[in-house]
Design a protein around this motif. Structure first.
Motif, short mmCIF file in Angstrom:
data_model
loop_
_atom_site.label_atom_id
_atom_site.label_comp_id
_atom_site.label_asym_id
_atom_site.label_seq_id
_atom_site.Cartn_x
_atom_site.Cartn_y
_atom_site.Cartn_z
N SER A 47 0.38 -1.97 14.42
CA SER A 47 1.36 -2.38 15.65
C SER A 47 0.99 -1.70 17.18
O SER A 47 0.56 -0.55 16.81
CB SER A 47 2.65 -2.07 15.35
N TYR A 160 8.29 -2.66 15.05
CA TYR A 160 6.92 -2.63 15.46
C TYR A 160 6.48 -3.99 15.53
O TYR A 160 6.64 -5.02 14.60
CB TYR A 160 6.31 -1.94 14.34
N TYR A 161 5.63 -4.29 16.62
CA TYR A 161 5.23 -5.78 16.85
C TYR A 161 3.69 -5.85 17.08
O TYR A 161 3.12 -4.52 17.59
CB TYR A 161 5.74 -6.42 18.11
N TYR A 162 3.17 -6.82 17.17
CA TYR A 162 1.45 -6.94 17.31
C TYR A 162 1.49 -8.17 18.62
O TYR A 162 1.58 -8.90 18.18
CB TYR A 162 0.79 -7.24 16.23
N THR A 225 8.99 -6.11 10.63
CA THR A 225 9.01 -5.42 11.87
C THR A 225 9.44 -3.83 11.62
O THR A 225 9.43 -3.16 12.79
CB THR A 225 10.15 -6.04 12.82
#
Length: 243
Positions: A47, A160-162, A225
């Motif tokens: 991420s 957490y993201y991308y 996430t």
């Protein structure tokens, strides 16, 4: 004359029936001369965006006093976060939520006897959205240090993201399509034939799970996430004619 007409009609019916049966058999053969395969694509990635939330509150019988105390805590929290490497533009302090707190007294029959005002409960939420994933992650773990400053901050698990998910998905679709094509080629070769034209292509569910986790796949698609390191999966179903 009438007998001849009947004979002609029967003959024509036989020809038409034969044509329809032959056409149906031919089409059935065409349907059978096809193959459906499923290919998959998988990518591990880390991420590059973190969202961390926290909240803090104050309670007092006097609304103005409670607000001043809450504002003092906000300034302490802001100063602490900036000293730990967070950027000012990443900090979002949301609107203050104000609630009246009451205590209730009941008699032995369970009937409400008295309502007692216990003061004003003021709560404010904080959000940090940053590409400094490791830095904010560490802050979320060390934020209990604020207790020494008299601030009770409730910290929630980071998300957490991308941010490059669209590009990753395109790459995975390409990989899954190649995998499906290779499977189809191998099956056709083993059957003594060769692939014809592509008749249909469908994309399956796109899944994101924690890397090396035991998360179950879902027909609706998972979107993890809670893990910084993730694994993305996708499937592609192709249908080819067989020559």
């Amino acid at each position: 004359m009438k007998q001849n007409v009947n004979t002609i009609i029967i003959a024509v019916a036989v020809v038409i029936t034969g044509f329809l049966l032959a056409s149906g058999y031919k089409n059935r053969s065409k349907v059978a001369d096809a193959i459906s395969v499923t290919g998959s694509g998988e990518e591990n990635f880390t991420s590059d965006l973190i969202v961390w939330r926290a909240s803090f509150s104050k309670k007092n019988y006097d609304l103005k006093t409670a607000y001043n105390e809450l504002n003092k805590d906000q300034q302490t929290i802001r100063k602490y976060l900036l000293s730990k490497g967070a950027k000012s533009e990443e900090l979002i302090f949301e609107a203050v939520d104000i609630q009246k707190d009451f205590a209730y007294e009941y008699d032995q029959n369970g009937q409400l006897r008295n309502t007692i005002f216990n003061g004003y409960q003021l709560t404010q939420s904080l959000k940090i959205q940053s590409k400094n994933v490791d830095g904010i992650e560490n802050i979320s773990r060390e934020v209990t240090e604020l207790i020494d400053a008299g601030v009770e901050l409730t910290s929630y698990q980071p998300e957490y993201y991308y941010t490059k998910l669209a590009q990753l998905k395109l790459k995975m679709i390409e990989s899954a399509t190649k995998d499906a094509k290779n499977r189809a080629d191998k099956i056709a070769e083993n059957a003594g034939g060769r692939l014809g034209s592509l008749k249909n292509a469908d994309m399956g569910v796109f899944q994101i799970t924690g890397e090396n986790s035991s998360e179950q796949f879902s027909w609706g698609g998972n979107f993890n996430t809670s893990s910084k390191k993730k694994t993305a999966n996708i499937t592609i179903r192709l249908k080819y004619e067989i020559n």
